[in-house]
Design an enzyme around this catalytic site. Structure first.
Site, short mmCIF file in Angstrom:
data_model
loop_
_atom_site.label_atom_id
_atom_site.label_comp_id
_atom_site.label_asym_id
_atom_site.label_seq_id
_atom_site.Cartn_x
_atom_site.Cartn_y
_atom_site.Cartn_z
CG ASP A 126 7.92 6.17 13.35
OD1 ASP A 126 7.18 5.68 14.19
OD2 ASP A 126 9.05 6.29 13.63
N GLY A 178 12.04 -3.01 3.06
CA GLY A 178 12.04 -1.87 1.94
C GLY A 178 11.61 -2.54 0.28
CG ASP A 179 14.45 -5.26 -0.92
OD1 ASP A 179 14.99 -4.28 -0.95
OD2 ASP A 179 15.24 -6.32 -0.38
P1 ADP Z 1 14.35 -0.43 4.28
O1 ADP Z 1 14.07 -2.11 4.61
O2 ADP Z 1 14.54 -0.14 3.06
O3 ADP Z 1 15.17 0.06 5.60
P2 ADP Z 1 12.18 0.44 5.89
O4 ADP Z 1 12.80 -0.04 7.32
O5 ADP Z 1 11.91 1.89 6.16
O6 ADP Z 1 13.00 0.16 4.49
O7 ADP Z 1 10.67 -0.33 5.99
C1 ADP Z 1 9.99 -0.05 4.72
C2 ADP Z 1 8.64 -0.47 5.17
O8 ADP Z 1 8.24 -1.77 5.78
C3 ADP Z 1 8.12 0.64 6.18
O9 ADP Z 1 7.66 1.83 5.50
C4 ADP Z 1 6.74 -0.08 6.74
O10 ADP Z 1 5.71 -0.09 6.00
C5 ADP Z 1 7.48 -1.55 6.88
N1 ADP Z 1 8.09 -1.64 8.24
C6 ADP Z 1 9.38 -1.88 8.44
N2 ADP Z 1 9.93 -1.97 9.56
C7 ADP Z 1 8.56 -2.03 10.29
C8 ADP Z 1 8.13 -2.35 11.64
N3 ADP Z 1 9.20 -2.30 12.67
N4 ADP Z 1 6.73 -2.19 11.96
C9 ADP Z 1 5.99 -2.30 10.86
N5 ADP Z 1 6.32 -1.97 9.67
C10 ADP Z 1 7.63 -1.75 9.25
#
Ligand code: ADP
Length: 311
Positions: A226, A253-254
């Site tokens: 999202d 996230g990294d």
């Molecule tokens: P973390 O890895 O720290 O848990 P997130 O899962 O929120 O962080 O992902 C970080 C970023 O990577 C998101 O804001 C988005 O830009 C991208 N991202 C992560 N998962 C998805 C996905 N399923 N589809 C598209 N982009 C994604």
């Protein structure tokens, strides 16, 4: 130069096995070993973006040597504080469509080792234009350790981005000197308050307005597929992303932190900073390898990220 900090790196070992047997011998035909740890993913993505990066943190033993060799192979400059104990292995067994993980907690640092690392970091700061601190602290260091690193950065006028969770994040937030940026995902943010929130824009805005967050220039709350919700100064933004083919979201996230650091270092506009960070996050999800992005797809995805100011 961007300085990336990984205090508790690991060698990540991944075994794939069709039929995993408990209480029996499992022979692994394929083993993949990579230098792991959130900060190392950040360093790898910054390197792929073509920016000058120095990886630092704490390493030890033959596992530490392996991590250094892997970084050398990727031509990533590195200068870690060496300890006598071994760095850790983290094992993931992929079996029957499931993933079983065995995570070592890693070495225990003494107070003297913590101090000696900080001295090294102080020296490295003189060459840094921005710092990223990612992941957990090794045992032995008090949970407020990152506070000192943020404060040392601030004393030299160097922005520090912190991407950690739980007690270490709490400690950083409950301190008079605030980091320049944080990038919690939505779960890490809600965990801080030990309560259930409904994730909607008005709740997020309300939450990020509380005093605890005052003085943090950038708060990027990542929302997986999202996109993100962001506070910059006194302004709020909703960032939406296109739907893409996700191969492996681990490390996205990294990759987001890497994009954020590079964009801030280049003093991009607010909109472009957020578009860059989201694009590197998305690119990471499209690859099998963690901390890897295919730059050829950068521009087309970048154009599809939408940043809307929230009133
Ligand atoms: P973390 O890895 O720290 O848990 P997130 O899962 O929120 O962080 O992902 C970080 C970023 O990577 C998101 O804001 C988005 O830009 C991208 N991202 C992560 N998962 C998805 C996905 N399923 N589809 C598209 N982009 C994604």
């Amino acid at each position: 130069m961007i300085l990336t900090v990984t205090m508790n790196p690991s060698v990540d070992i991944s075994y794939s096995v069709q039929d995993f047997k408990l209480d029996d011998v499992n022979r692994m035909e394929k083993a993949r070993k990579t230098a792991g740890g959130k900060g190392l993913n950040v360093a790898r993505v910054i390197k792929q973006l073509g920016e000058d990066v120095l990886a630092t943190g704490v390493l030890g033993g033959t596992i530490g040597d392996y991590i250094t060799q892997e970084l050398m192979k990727s031509e990533i400059k590195n200068d870690f504080f060496r300890i006598n104990q071994e760095s850790r292995n983290c094992i993931a067994i992929l079996h029957d469509g499931k993933q079983t993980e065995i995570l070592e907690s890693g070495p225990t640092l003494s107070e003297e080792e913590g101090e000696a690392f900080l001295e090294k970091y102080r020296g490295q700061l003189s060459e840094a234009s921005i710092v990223t601190i990612s992941g957990s602290l090794p045992k032995g260091l008090e949970s407020g350790f990152y506070r000192q690193m943020v404060e040392m950065g601030q004393e030299k006028g160097i922005p520090v981005i912190v991407d950690t969770s739980g007690e270490s994040l709490k400690q950083v937030l409950f301190y008079k000197v605030k980091p320049f940026a944080i990038k919690p995902n939505i779960n890490e943010l809600f965990q801080l308050f030990d309560m259930k929130w409904n994730m909607n824009v008005s709740n997020l805005k309300q939450l990020l307005t509380i005093e605890l967050f005052h003085g943090i220039e950038w708060i990027v709350v990542s929302l997986g597929g999202d996109g993100a919700f962001v506070k910059h100064g006194n302004n709020f933004y909703r960032v939406t992303i296109p739907s893409i083919d996700v191969v492996n979201p681990v490390g996205s996230g990294d990759a987001t932190v890497a994009g954020l650091a590079v964009a801030l270092d280049k003093q991009q506009t607010v909109k472009d900073v957020l578009k860059t960070a989201m694009t590197t996050g998305m690119l990471n999800t499209m690859e099998t390898e963690t901390g890897f992005i295919n730059l050829e797809k950068f521009d087309s995805l970048f154009d599809l990220v939408k940043v809307t100011k929230v009133d």
